[in-house]
Design a protein around this motif. Structure first.
Motif, PDB file in Angstrom:
ATOM      1  N   LYS A  22      29.782 -19.996  26.685  1.00 40.80           N
ATOM      2  CA  LYS A  22      28.976 -19.517  27.801  1.00 40.80           C
ATOM      3  C   LYS A  22      27.952 -18.475  27.350  1.00 40.80           C
ATOM      4  O   LYS A  22      26.983 -18.208  28.057  1.00 40.80           O
ATOM      5  CB  LYS A  22      29.885 -18.905  28.871  1.00 40.80           C
ATOM      6  CG  LYS A  22      30.844 -19.897  29.515  1.00 40.80           C
ATOM      7  CD  LYS A  22      31.755 -19.195  30.512  1.00 40.80           C
ATOM      8  CE  LYS A  22      32.774 -20.163  31.094  1.00 40.80           C
ATOM      9  NZ  LYS A  22      33.722 -19.477  32.021  1.00 40.80           N
ATOM     10  N   LYS A  23      28.176 -17.911  26.156  1.00 41.62           N
ATOM     11  CA  LYS A  23      27.292 -16.845  25.667  1.00 41.62           C
ATOM     12  C   LYS A  23      26.585 -17.203  24.363  1.00 41.62           C
ATOM     13  O   LYS A  23      25.488 -16.703  24.096  1.00 41.62           O
ATOM     14  CB  LYS A  23      28.105 -15.562  25.465  1.00 41.62           C
ATOM     15  CG  LYS A  23      28.749 -15.028  26.729  1.00 41.62           C
ATOM     16  CD  LYS A  23      29.540 -13.768  26.426  1.00 41.62           C
ATOM     17  CE  LYS A  23      30.194 -13.207  27.693  1.00 41.62           C
ATOM     18  NZ  LYS A  23      30.977 -11.966  27.417  1.00 41.62           N
TER      19      LYS A  23
ATOM     20  N   ASN B 260      32.377 -18.127  22.270  1.00 46.31           N
ATOM     21  CA  ASN B 260      32.385 -18.357  23.718  1.00 46.31           C
ATOM     22  C   ASN B 260      31.114 -19.137  24.048  1.00 46.31           C
ATOM     23  O   ASN B 260      30.010 -18.601  23.966  1.00 46.31           O
ATOM     24  CB  ASN B 260      32.415 -17.030  24.474  1.00 46.31           C
ATOM     25  CG  ASN B 260      32.452 -17.221  25.976  1.00 46.31           C
ATOM     26  OD1 ASN B 260      32.303 -18.333  26.489  1.00 46.31           O
ATOM     27  ND2 ASN B 260      32.665 -16.131  26.707  1.00 46.31           N
TER      28      ASN B 260
ATOM     29  N   THR C 147      27.630 -22.880  19.193  1.00 39.80           N
ATOM     30  CA  THR C 147      28.411 -23.292  18.028  1.00 39.80           C
ATOM     31  C   THR C 147      27.648 -24.417  17.353  1.00 39.80           C
ATOM     32  O   THR C 147      27.009 -25.241  18.030  1.00 39.80           O
ATOM     33  CB  THR C 147      29.822 -23.762  18.417  1.00 39.80           C
ATOM     34  OG1 THR C 147      30.558 -24.057  17.215  1.00 39.80           O
ATOM     35  CG2 THR C 147      29.793 -25.014  19.290  1.00 39.80           C
TER      36      THR C 147
ATOM     37  N   ARG D 188      26.067 -25.257  23.386  1.00 40.39           N
ATOM     38  CA  ARG D 188      26.607 -24.240  24.275  1.00 40.39           C
ATOM     39  C   ARG D 188      26.644 -24.816  25.691  1.00 40.39           C
ATOM     40  O   ARG D 188      26.301 -25.987  25.889  1.00 40.39           O
ATOM     41  CB  ARG D 188      25.780 -22.958  24.237  1.00 40.39           C
ATOM     42  CG  ARG D 188      24.354 -23.106  24.715  1.00 40.39           C
ATOM     43  CD  ARG D 188      23.669 -21.761  24.867  1.00 40.39           C
ATOM     44  NE  ARG D 188      24.330 -20.934  25.860  1.00 40.39           N
ATOM     45  CZ  ARG D 188      23.966 -19.680  26.154  1.00 40.39           C
ATOM     46  NH1 ARG D 188      22.959 -19.120  25.508  1.00 40.39           N
ATOM     47  NH2 ARG D 188      24.595 -18.999  27.078  1.00 40.39           N
TER      48      ARG D 188
ATOM     49  N   ARG E 207      40.937 -23.533  25.994  1.00 43.32           N
ATOM     50  CA  ARG E 207      40.574 -23.166  27.361  1.00 43.32           C
ATOM     51  C   ARG E 207      40.492 -21.645  27.531  1.00 43.32           C
ATOM     52  O   ARG E 207      39.689 -21.145  28.317  1.00 43.32           O
ATOM     53  CB  ARG E 207      41.594 -23.741  28.340  1.00 43.32           C
ATOM     54  CG  ARG E 207      41.160 -23.640  29.802  1.00 43.32           C
ATOM     55  CD  ARG E 207      42.110 -24.407  30.702  1.00 43.32           C
ATOM     56  NE  ARG E 207      42.151 -25.821  30.350  1.00 43.32           N
ATOM     57  CZ  ARG E 207      41.251 -26.719  30.769  1.00 43.32           C
ATOM     58  NH1 ARG E 207      40.232 -26.349  31.523  1.00 43.32           N
ATOM     59  NH2 ARG E 207      41.377 -27.983  30.407  1.00 43.32           N
ATOM     60  N   LYS E 208      41.325 -20.898  26.804  1.00 39.53           N
ATOM     61  CA  LYS E 208      41.370 -19.446  26.941  1.00 39.53           C
ATOM     62  C   LYS E 208      41.015 -18.772  25.621  1.00 39.53           C
ATOM     63  O   LYS E 208      41.321 -19.286  24.547  1.00 39.53           O
ATOM     64  CB  LYS E 208      42.773 -18.997  27.364  1.00 39.53           C
ATOM     65  CG  LYS E 208      43.292 -19.634  28.639  1.00 39.53           C
ATOM     66  CD  LYS E 208      44.718 -19.185  28.877  1.00 39.53           C
ATOM     67  CE  LYS E 208      45.347 -19.889  30.067  1.00 39.53           C
ATOM     68  NZ  LYS E 208      46.764 -19.512  30.228  1.00 39.53           N
ATOM     69  N   ARG E 209      40.430 -17.601  25.724  1.00 37.40           N
ATOM     70  CA  ARG E 209      40.103 -16.859  24.511  1.00 37.40           C
ATOM     71  C   ARG E 209      41.374 -16.427  23.784  1.00 37.40           C
ATOM     72  O   ARG E 209      41.427 -16.443  22.548  1.00 37.40           O
ATOM     73  CB  ARG E 209      39.244 -15.638  24.848  1.00 37.40           C
ATOM     74  CG  ARG E 209      38.822 -14.856  23.598  1.00 37.40           C
ATOM     75  CD  ARG E 209      37.887 -13.706  23.889  1.00 37.40           C
ATOM     76  NE  ARG E 209      37.435 -13.121  22.636  1.00 37.40           N
ATOM     77  CZ  ARG E 209      36.409 -13.540  21.926  1.00 37.40           C
ATOM     78  NH1 ARG E 209      35.705 -14.582  22.355  1.00 37.40           N
ATOM     79  NH2 ARG E 209      36.069 -12.956  20.794  1.00 37.40           N
TER      80      ARG E 209
ATOM     81  N   HIS F  37      35.731 -24.005  26.833  1.00 41.01           N
ATOM     82  CA  HIS F  37      34.519 -23.273  26.463  1.00 41.01           C
ATOM     83  C   HIS F  37      34.732 -22.269  25.343  1.00 41.01           C
ATOM     84  O   HIS F  37      33.823 -21.496  25.037  1.00 41.01           O
ATOM     85  CB  HIS F  37      33.946 -22.568  27.696  1.00 41.01           C
ATOM     86  CG  HIS F  37      33.500 -23.512  28.773  1.00 41.01           C
ATOM     87  ND1 HIS F  37      33.373 -23.145  30.099  1.00 41.01           N
ATOM     88  CD2 HIS F  37      33.157 -24.824  28.716  1.00 41.01           C
ATOM     89  CE1 HIS F  37      32.974 -24.187  30.811  1.00 41.01           C
ATOM     90  NE2 HIS F  37      32.839 -25.218  29.997  1.00 41.01           N
ATOM     91  N   PHE F  38      35.904 -22.275  24.715  1.00 42.95           N
ATOM     92  CA  PHE F  38      36.146 -21.413  23.558  1.00 42.95           C
ATOM     93  C   PHE F  38      36.394 -22.301  22.334  1.00 42.95           C
ATOM     94  O   PHE F  38      37.234 -23.200  22.370  1.00 42.95           O
ATOM     95  CB  PHE F  38      37.333 -20.487  23.800  1.00 42.95           C
ATOM     96  CG  PHE F  38      37.047 -19.421  24.828  1.00 42.95           C
ATOM     97  CD1 PHE F  38      36.426 -18.240  24.466  1.00 42.95           C
ATOM     98  CD2 PHE F  38      37.374 -19.626  26.163  1.00 42.95           C
ATOM     99  CE1 PHE F  38      36.146 -17.265  25.418  1.00 42.95           C
ATOM    100  CE2 PHE F  38      37.104 -18.667  27.120  1.00 42.95           C
ATOM    101  CZ  PHE F  38      36.480 -17.484  26.745  1.00 42.95           C
TER     102      PHE F  38
END
Length: 636
Positions: free
Chosen positions: A338-339, A336, A342, A350, A303-305, A172-173
Motif C-alpha cells: 500500500k506504500k 507494504n 516490490t 504495488r 496478509r499481516k505484517r 499486501h505484505f
C-alpha cells in the motif's frame, strides 16, 4: 528478463515426437507421480533415441555456436556420423570425466558481471542426454508456483500468480528475500541427497552428476560448491535445490493437514479449490503465506505484517540451516504494497485504493510498471538503435537497422504489456524516440512507405504514430495496450497425452510410423546433421514430395542436395529437399531417352507447361533444366 519463447518450448515437444521418445518421458513422469524409485536410468540415457534427440534439441540453440575450451561448436558436432557419435557418447559415460569449463564474464545492468561456465559442445550434448531423462521425473515433484526454467512455464505465469494474491486475495505484505550468490553457493552433497529423495537412485548417474558439478573451471580450478551458470542442466539442478523451500513454505499454510476433511471443488479448468479449508485456517493462529518463485527470485505473500516479520526471520534461518545459503540484507526486507513497490522479474508492483467493497472496506487494485533499472536499460538500448539507424553499417541501406529496432521493440512490448501501467512508461520512451528521429533522421522519416508487414499491420496498423524510416515501417513504441497476464492452463502438461493434444493435432498430417522408421534407419555414411534434417524435412513438407506433392513412402524417397556436395553443398536444412525416387532420377539423368521417360511418367503440370509445343527430346531437356533451377540444383 526471461527470454524463453513459446515456439522454442513447442519445438522441443515436437522433437520428442519425432524421435519416439515421448512415451518414455511420459512413463517416467507417471511413475514419479506415483513415488516410484529409479535405479536404472543409464539404460535410457544411453539409448539411441535419447542421444539423437539431444543432438536435435541443442543444434538450434544460439549457445550451440559458442565454443568451449576446445574451440568446437555445433558445426563440428554435425559432421559426425550417427553411429560414431552414439558410440562415442556411450564410451564417454562409462567413465565420465568432463572437460574443463570455459569461464566468461557477462556484464550486468548494475555495472557488475555475472560469471558463466561454458562446457565444451560434447559435454553440453551429454548434459542434454541426462536432462531429457531427469526432467520428467523432477517435473512430477515440483511445486505448482515454481515457474522458472520449466516446460510450459513463463514469467507471465509468475506475474499472474502475484497479481491474483495481491488483488483478489488481499495479501499486501511481501517478504522479499535475495539469496546471496545462489548459483555459486549450492552445496553439491545436499543437491545429490535431494535428487536421491526425489527417487533418482541410479548411482552411476549420480556419480556423473557429481562429476559435472565438480568440472574444472579453466584457469581457476575445481569448484567445491555451486552450479555453473551456462550449463544445460544447471537450471534443472537449481530448481531441485529450491524445490524443498517451495514445499516448506507450502506446508506452513497451503498444504497443512487439518483434522476435519473439508470439501474440495474442481473448477472447469481442472484447478482444485480448497476455499473452505483456508477459511477455516484463517480462524486459527497460523500464519497465512503463499510463495511464487521464478528461478532464485521468489516472493512470499502474507496478509499481516506480523506474519511477514516472523516468516522473514524463519525463512532466513531455514535457508542457512537446510541449504547453507545466506541472504543479502540490503536487498531483502518486508514491503507494504500500500506504500511501496516490490520488484519482480523487471516489473514493480504495488496496490492503490480504488473505491469500496460491498462490505464497506476499502478496495485496492494492482498498479504496476517497469522497474527503474529496466526503464533505464531500455532507454539506453533504444538510443543505441536510433543511432544505428542514423549511421547504419551499410551506408547504402539502413533497413537492417530498422528491422533490429523493430525486433527489440516488439520483444519489449510482448514482455512488459502485462504491467498495468506500462503505457505511461512507453509514452516517455516514445517522446525520446520522436526527439531522436527529428534530430538524426528527419530526412529519412515519412508518414508513408512500403506495405506494412503482417506482424506490424495486425497490432499497429491503426496507430497514428506509425512512421517510416528508409521506406520501412517503424513500430510505434508508445502504441501499447495492457494485457492481463494469464495463468498456466492446468491441463497443459508436456508429459501427458492430454497436455500435448495440440501438438498431436499439428502433426496429424504426418505419418508418424514412417517418421519413426526414418529415425530408426538413418542413411549410413552420412553426417548426423543430414539424418536429423531428413526428419525435419519430412514434417516440414507435410510428408509429401517437394516437386509432385505426392505422399512420400518408405523406400521410395530421397533426400536431395540442392547444391551437390561436390560443388560445395552442405547438409544444412536449407540445402536439402525430400523428393520421390522418380524425381531424383530425373534430376540426375543424362540420357535424353531416360529424361523423356521420367518426364512422361511424372506428368507434373509445371513440367508440361515448360515443355509444351517442343519436340520430345528438346522438351525433356528443357523440363529437366527448369526443374533443377526451380529447386536450386546447380551444375557446371
Amino acid at each position: 528478463m526471461p527470454t524463453a519463447t513459446k515456439e522454442q518450448k513447442v519445438q522441443k515437444i515436437r522433437n520428442a515426437e519425432y524421435y519416439d521418445f515421448q512415451g518414455v518421458q511420459d512413463t517416467l513422469y507417471t511413475q514419479s507421480k506415483e513415488n516410484k524409485v529409479f535405479r536404472k536410468l543409464m539404460t535410457i540415457i544411453l539409448s539411441e533415441e535419447n542421444i539423437m534427440l539431444a543432438y536435435r534439441n541443442i543444434k538450434k540453440n544460439v549457445g550451440s555456436h559458442t565454443p568451449g575450451v576446445d574451440g568446437k561448436t555445433i558445426k563440428n558436432l554435425s559432421k559426425w556420423q550417427e553411429d560414431s557419435l552414439i558410440t562415442y557418447i556411450r564410451t564417454r559415460l562409462k567413465h565420465y570425466i568432463p572437460q574443463p569449463v570455459r569461464r566468461v564474464e557477462i556484464p550486468k545492468a548494475n555495472g557488475k558481471t555475472r560469471p558463466l561456465g561454458i562446457p565444451t559442445i560434447m559435454d553440453r550434448l551429454i548434459q542434454q542426454c541426462v536432462l531429457q531423462v531427469m526432467e520428467p521425473i523432477c517435473e512430477a515433484k515440483f511445486h505448482e508456483r515454481n515457474n522458472g526454467f520449466r516446460p510450459c512455464r513463463s514469467a507471465e505465469h509468475a506475474i499472474a500468480q502475484v497479481y491474483k494474491f495481491v488483488q483478489r486475495s488481499g495479501l499486501h505484505f511481501v517478504v522479499d528475500i535475495d539469496i546471496k550468490g545462489f548459483f555459486d553457493n549450492v552445496q553439491h552433497g545436499k543437491l545429490l541427497k535431494q535428487l536421491w529423495q526425489m527417487g533418482i537412485r541410479d548411482k552411476t548417474l549420480l556419480s556423473i552428476l557429481s562429476a559435472m558439478l565438480k568440472a574444472e573451471v579453466a584457469e581457476i580450478g575445481f569448484p567445491e560448491r555451486g552450479t555453473p551458470q551456462g550449463g544445460i542442466i544447471s537450471p534443472l539442478l537449481a530448481n531441485v535445490v529450491l524445490n524443498e523451500l517451495d514445499w516448506w513454505i507450502s506446508s506452513q499454510w497451503e498444504t497443512i493437514p487439518t483434522h476435519h476433511q473439508y470439501a474440495v471443488t474442481i473448477a472447469p479448468n481442472g484447478t482444485a479449490s480448497r476455499g473452505k479449508t483456508y477459511r477455516a485456517l484463517q480462524s486459527t493462529q497460523l500464519k497465512e503465506c503463499w510463495i511464487v518463485r521464478y528461478a532464485d527470485d521468489f516472493k512470499i505473500l502474507c496478509r499481516k505484517r506480523s506474519d511477514a516479520v516472523k516468516l522473514f526471520a524463519a525463512t532466513q534461518q531455514w535457508l542457512k540451516a537446510r541449504l547453507g545459503l545466506d541472504i543479502s540484507p540490503e536487498k531483502s526486507g518486508i514491503v507494504n504494497l500500500k506504500k511501496h513497490y516490490t520488484e519482480f522479474l523487471g516489473i514493480k508492483i504495488r496496490v492503490r485504493q480504488k473505491g469500496k467493497k460491498a462490505n464497506g472496506s476499502l478496495g485496492y487494485t494492482v498498479y504496476s510498471g517497469m522497474t527503474d533499472k529496466a526503464y533505464q536499460a531500455m532507454k539506453s538500448k533504444v538510443q543505441q538503435h536510433t543511432r544505428a539507424m542514423a549511421h547504419p553499417a551499410d551506408t547504402n541501406d539502413g533497413s537492417r537497422a530498422v528491422d533490429a529496432y523493430n525486433a527489440y521493440v516488439l520483444g519489449i512490448h510482448n514482455y512488459y504489456r502485462i504491467a498495468t501501467n506500462i503505457t505511461l512508461d512507453m509514452r516517455k520512451i516514445a517522446f525520446l524516440v520522436k526527439h531522436e528521429l527529428n534530430a538524426r533522421l528527419r530526412r529519412y522519416t515519412q508518414k508513408s512507405g512500403d506495405k506494412l508487414p503482417s506482424y506490424i499491420a495486425e497490432r499497429y496498423g491503426n496507430s497514428k504514430m506509425l512512421r517510416y524510416v528508409y521506406g520501412r515501417a517503424l513500430i510505434p513504441i508508445g502504441y501499447l495496450k495492457h494485457k492481463a497476464p494469464i495463468f498456466k492452463p492446468k491441463k497443459v502438461n508436456r508429459y501427458t497425452p492430454e497436455g500435448r493434444a495440440e501438438i498431436h493435432k499439428s502433426l496429424s498430417c504426418v505419418n508418424i510410423s514412417i517418421l519413426r522408421e526414418m529415425m530408426r534407419n538413418p542413411i549410413m555414411d552420412r553426417s548426423v546433421e543430414y539424418n536429423d534434417n531428413r526428419l525435419s524435412l519430412y514434417c516440414g513438407q507435410m510428408g509429401r514430395c517437394y516437386v509432385t506433392k505426392q505422399p512420400l513412402e518408405l523406400g521410395h524417397m530421397h533426400c536431395h542436395h540442392r547444391i551437390p556436395r561436390h560443388f560445395g553443398g552442405d547438409d544444412k536444412y536449407g540445402n536439402l529437399v525430400l523428393v520421390t525416387d522418380e524425381v531424383h532420377r530425373l534430376l540426375h539423368a543424362t540420357q535424353p531417352d531416360t529424361i523423356a521417360h521420367y518426364m512422361l511418367k511424372l506428368k507434373h503440370h509445371a513440367l508440361r507447361q515448360i515443355s509444351q509445343g517442343l519436340p520430345a527430346h528438346q522438351a525433356a531437356d528443357r523440363g529437366q533444366r527448369s526443374l533443377r533451377q526451380w529447386i536450386g540444383h546447380r551444375q557446371r
